[in-house]
Design a protein around this motif. Structure first.
Motif, mmCIF file in Angstrom:
data_model
loop_
_atom_site.group_PDB
_atom_site.id
_atom_site.type_symbol
_atom_site.label_atom_id
_atom_site.label_comp_id
_atom_site.label_asym_id
_atom_site.label_seq_id
_atom_site.Cartn_x
_atom_site.Cartn_y
_atom_site.Cartn_z
ATOM 1 N N TRP A 103 -13.012 16.787 -8.816
ATOM 2 C CA TRP A 103 -13.129 16.764 -7.331
ATOM 3 C C TRP A 103 -13.690 18.094 -6.831
ATOM 4 C CZ3 TRP A 103 -14.287 11.961 -6.092
ATOM 5 C CH2 TRP A 103 -13.612 10.752 -6.832
ATOM 6 N N VAL A 104 -14.672 18.889 -7.576
ATOM 7 C CA VAL A 104 -14.962 19.971 -7.165
ATOM 8 C C VAL A 104 -16.173 19.998 -6.328
ATOM 9 C CG1 VAL A 104 -14.182 21.160 -9.346
ATOM 10 C CG2 VAL A 104 -16.464 20.147 -9.451
ATOM 11 N N PRO A 105 -16.307 21.128 -5.577
ATOM 12 C CA PRO A 105 -17.285 21.163 -4.500
ATOM 13 C C PRO A 105 -18.855 20.945 -4.894
ATOM 14 C CG PRO A 105 -15.705 22.632 -3.752
ATOM 15 C CD PRO A 105 -15.051 22.083 -5.442
ATOM 16 N N TYR A 106 -19.555 20.448 -4.197
ATOM 17 C CA TYR A 106 -21.004 20.129 -4.568
ATOM 18 C C TYR A 106 -21.734 19.993 -3.637
ATOM 19 C CZ TYR A 106 -24.770 17.417 -6.721
ATOM 20 O OH TYR A 106 -25.969 16.896 -7.495
ATOM 21 N N ASP A 107 -22.837 20.895 -3.687
ATOM 22 C CA ASP A 107 -23.936 21.136 -2.634
ATOM 23 C C ASP A 107 -24.247 20.168 -1.563
ATOM 24 O OD1 ASP A 107 -26.865 21.558 -1.533
ATOM 25 O OD2 ASP A 107 -25.699 23.450 -1.753
ATOM 26 N N HIS A 108 -23.537 20.250 -0.412
ATOM 27 C CA HIS A 108 -23.872 19.547 0.606
ATOM 28 C C HIS A 108 -25.230 19.010 0.767
ATOM 29 C CE1 HIS A 108 -23.108 17.189 4.344
ATOM 30 N NE2 HIS A 108 -23.877 18.122 5.106
ATOM 31 N N ASP A 109 -26.122 19.867 1.081
ATOM 32 C CA ASP A 109 -27.689 19.723 1.243
ATOM 33 C C ASP A 109 -28.386 18.724 0.158
ATOM 34 O OD1 ASP A 109 -27.545 20.857 3.893
ATOM 35 O OD2 ASP A 109 -28.015 22.596 3.281
ATOM 36 N N GLN A 110 -27.764 19.353 -1.042
ATOM 37 C CA GLN A 110 -28.677 18.561 -2.307
ATOM 38 C C GLN A 110 -28.039 17.065 -2.242
ATOM 39 O OE1 GLN A 110 -30.719 19.549 -4.418
ATOM 40 N NE2 GLN A 110 -30.602 17.708 -5.633
ATOM 41 N N ALA A 111 -26.947 16.890 -1.844
ATOM 42 C CA ALA A 111 -26.295 15.526 -1.999
ATOM 43 C C ALA A 111 -27.057 14.777 -0.891
ATOM 44 C CB ALA A 111 -24.771 15.605 -1.830
ATOM 45 N N ALA A 127 -11.328 14.406 -0.821
ATOM 46 C CA ALA A 127 -12.335 15.166 0.307
ATOM 47 C C ALA A 127 -11.924 16.565 0.207
ATOM 48 C CB ALA A 127 -12.185 14.478 1.551
ATOM 49 N N SER A 128 -10.383 16.739 0.751
ATOM 50 C CA SER A 128 -10.015 18.255 0.808
ATOM 51 C C SER A 128 -10.278 19.191 -0.529
ATOM 52 C CB SER A 128 -8.550 18.222 0.900
ATOM 53 O OG SER A 128 -8.280 17.444 2.139
ATOM 54 N N PHE A 129 -10.026 18.725 -1.845
ATOM 55 C CA PHE A 129 -10.472 19.357 -2.808
ATOM 56 C C PHE A 129 -12.064 19.559 -2.810
ATOM 57 C CE2 PHE A 129 -6.517 18.266 -5.197
ATOM 58 C CZ PHE A 129 -6.144 19.414 -5.529
ATOM 59 N N MET A 130 -12.722 18.791 -2.396
ATOM 60 C CA MET A 130 -14.437 19.020 -2.324
ATOM 61 C C MET A 130 -14.845 19.673 -1.049
ATOM 62 S SD MET A 130 -16.178 15.513 -4.214
ATOM 63 C CE MET A 130 -17.592 16.446 -4.221
ATOM 64 N N LYS A 131 -13.927 20.099 -0.255
ATOM 65 C CA LYS A 131 -14.200 20.859 0.778
ATOM 66 C C LYS A 131 -15.104 20.057 1.925
ATOM 67 C CE LYS A 131 -13.578 25.458 -0.802
ATOM 68 N NZ LYS A 131 -13.858 27.132 -0.676
ATOM 69 N N VAL A 132 -14.762 18.745 2.051
ATOM 70 C CA VAL A 132 -15.765 17.884 2.898
ATOM 71 C C VAL A 132 -14.795 17.710 4.251
ATOM 72 C CG1 VAL A 132 -16.353 15.423 3.343
ATOM 73 C CG2 VAL A 132 -16.590 16.576 0.895
ATOM 74 N N PRO A 133 -15.470 18.033 5.111
ATOM 75 C CA PRO A 133 -14.684 17.811 6.689
ATOM 76 C C PRO A 133 -14.135 16.141 6.608
ATOM 77 C CG PRO A 133 -16.667 18.716 6.892
ATOM 78 C CD PRO A 133 -16.644 18.370 5.513
ATOM 79 N N ILE A 134 -12.759 16.193 7.108
ATOM 80 C CA ILE A 134 -11.937 14.716 6.843
ATOM 81 C C ILE A 134 -11.288 14.916 8.207
ATOM 82 C CG2 ILE A 134 -10.425 15.709 5.570
ATOM 83 C CD1 ILE A 134 -9.956 12.779 4.240
ATOM 84 N N ILE A 135 -10.972 13.600 8.831
ATOM 85 C CA ILE A 135 -10.038 13.160 9.906
ATOM 86 C C ILE A 135 -9.315 12.117 9.250
ATOM 87 C CG2 ILE A 135 -11.224 14.437 11.811
ATOM 88 C CD1 ILE A 135 -12.109 11.501 12.673
ATOM 89 N N SER A 136 -8.071 11.868 9.965
ATOM 90 C CA SER A 136 -7.091 10.747 9.407
ATOM 91 C C SER A 136 -6.180 10.446 10.562
ATOM 92 C CB SER A 136 -6.549 11.168 8.270
ATOM 93 O OG SER A 136 -5.531 10.100 7.992
ATOM 94 N N THR A 137 -5.962 9.250 10.846
ATOM 95 C CA THR A 137 -4.768 8.850 11.505
ATOM 96 C C THR A 137 -3.688 9.395 10.873
ATOM 97 O OG1 THR A 137 -4.938 6.738 10.231
ATOM 98 C CG2 THR A 137 -5.945 6.660 12.389
ATOM 99 N N ASP A 138 -2.527 9.429 11.584
ATOM 100 C CA ASP A 138 -0.996 9.941 11.039
ATOM 101 C C ASP A 138 -0.630 8.769 10.025
ATOM 102 O OD1 ASP A 138 1.239 10.969 10.373
ATOM 103 O OD2 ASP A 138 1.855 10.852 12.637
ATOM 104 N N VAL A 139 -1.036 8.660 8.881
ATOM 105 C CA VAL A 139 -0.480 7.945 7.937
ATOM 106 C C VAL A 139 -0.484 8.564 6.644
ATOM 107 C CG1 VAL A 139 -1.436 5.713 8.990
ATOM 108 C CG2 VAL A 139 -2.842 7.024 7.291
ATOM 109 N N GLY A 140 0.537 7.935 5.842
ATOM 110 C CA GLY A 140 0.735 8.463 4.278
ATOM 111 C C GLY A 140 1.080 9.866 4.460
ATOM 112 N N MET A 141 0.041 10.685 3.306
ATOM 113 C CA MET A 141 0.268 12.033 3.057
ATOM 114 C C MET A 141 -0.560 12.756 4.157
ATOM 115 S SD MET A 141 0.296 11.852 -0.962
ATOM 116 C CE MET A 141 0.177 13.475 -1.176
ATOM 117 N N ALA A 142 -1.130 12.198 5.142
ATOM 118 C CA ALA A 142 -2.067 13.237 6.116
ATOM 119 C C ALA A 142 -1.431 14.207 6.436
ATOM 120 C CB ALA A 142 -2.635 12.047 7.166
#
Length: 303
Positions: free
Chosen positions: A119-127, A235-250
């Motif tokens: 899960w290494v970062p990948y170019d956002h615009d390219q994707a 998502a965190s490893f890939m530096k993707v902005p992420i939001i979550s409810t307060d569940v699990g390992m969040a």
């Protein structure tokens, strides 16, 4: 050397990935028979029934409980299994708080690992360009949301209703939803009704899934109950902005700003949030984190 026998359901899902990660990273601790092990580690809730009772009582038994949906919790089955379990493993506080009401056995909280090199970062615009989503605000969701019994009812523990409510609240002409996984019927029907454009890639191969993450301007975890989910780490490893409810390992994985009340809150992670999530998730890299599992099992053997 301590030997561990691990069971998983062979469903090509997260439990099998945990088993494979253990076997790949701790091959010297792996055995393929319950008879040659010191610890039997059950990743699922039912395979213990296939092991003779005498064998179960002669070994240390560790059972992982990932998440509990109270309305679906079978206390009778839990109590039956509890008679042969020596220690429980849980990935999060929610699960520990629930099961400690029903057992006196030790409960160890230890989060899941993630194979960071996948899960290494990948170019956002390219994707975005590869998926034809330039000039769109792309929101991702890659987990199943529909009950298998009828393929229409929402799997409420995954919060697909909350996800769709959220998407309807942030709807603009630029919004595009990127869906992955299987059993997405509920969300698809809601998006069509709300006239929100979407693209669905069912069970995408790993490389495509990585590019799907990279294309996201925002990834949303809307669950009510979770053990992980893995998306928090991926998502965190890939530096993707992420939001979550307060569940699990969040709260263990994400920056505090990114854990929201999705029913009333709106939040777009900043670059600072993304970097903070990337920093926090490093401790769950399988290369180091699998050693914590080994230490836990050694501690159980030595008791």
């Amino acid at each position: 050397i301590m030997k561990v026998y691990v069971t998983a359901p062979n469903e090509n899902w997260i439990l099998d990935r945990i088993k494979d990660g253990w076997r790949k990273n701790k091959p010297d601790l792996v055995v393929n028979s319950v008879h040659g092990c010191d610890i039997i580690w059950f990743l699922d809730s039912y395979s213990w029934k296939n092991v003779p009772f005498q064998v179960l009582k002669s070994k240390k038994v560790v059972a992982s409980i990932h998440h509990v949906v109270p309305s679906k919790f079978n206390l009778k089955d839990f109590k039956m299994r509890d008679t042969i379990v020596d220690h429980y493993h849980v990935p999060c506080e929610q699960t520990r708080d629930f099961i400690k009401q029903h057992t006196v056995k030790p409960i160890h909280k230890l989060g899941y690992w993630c194979e960071a090199d996948l899960w290494v970062p990948y170019d956002h615009d390219q994707a975005k360009k590869e998926f034809g989503l330039e000039n769109k605000f792309v929101v991702g969701s890659f987990q199943r949301d529909t009950e298998g019994s009828d393929l229409t009812s929402p799997k409420l523990e995954k919060g697909p209703d909350l996800l769709c409510d959220y998407l309807e609240r942030i709807k603009t002409d630029k919004l595009h939803v990127l869906l992955g996984g299987w059993r997405r019927q509920y969300v698809i029907s809601r998006l069509k009704k709300a006239k929100i454009p979407f693209t669905y890639h069912k069970m995408a191969p790993l490389d495509q899934l990585r590019r799907m993450y990279a294309a996201c301007d925002l990834y949303v975890v809307s669950s009510r109950y979770e053990g992980g989910p893995q998306a928090l780490m991926e998502a965190s490893f890939m530096k993707v902005p992420i939001i979550s409810t307060d569940v699990g390992m969040a709260k263990d994985v994400l920056n505090d700003n990114c854990v929201i009340d999705i029913e009333s809150g709106l939040y777009m992670p900043t670059k600072k949030d993304v970097e903070a999530c990337f920093k926090k998730v490093q401790k769950y890299n399988i290369i180091e984190h699998v050693d914590r599992y080994e230490k836990l099992f050694n501690k159980i053997i030595e008791e």
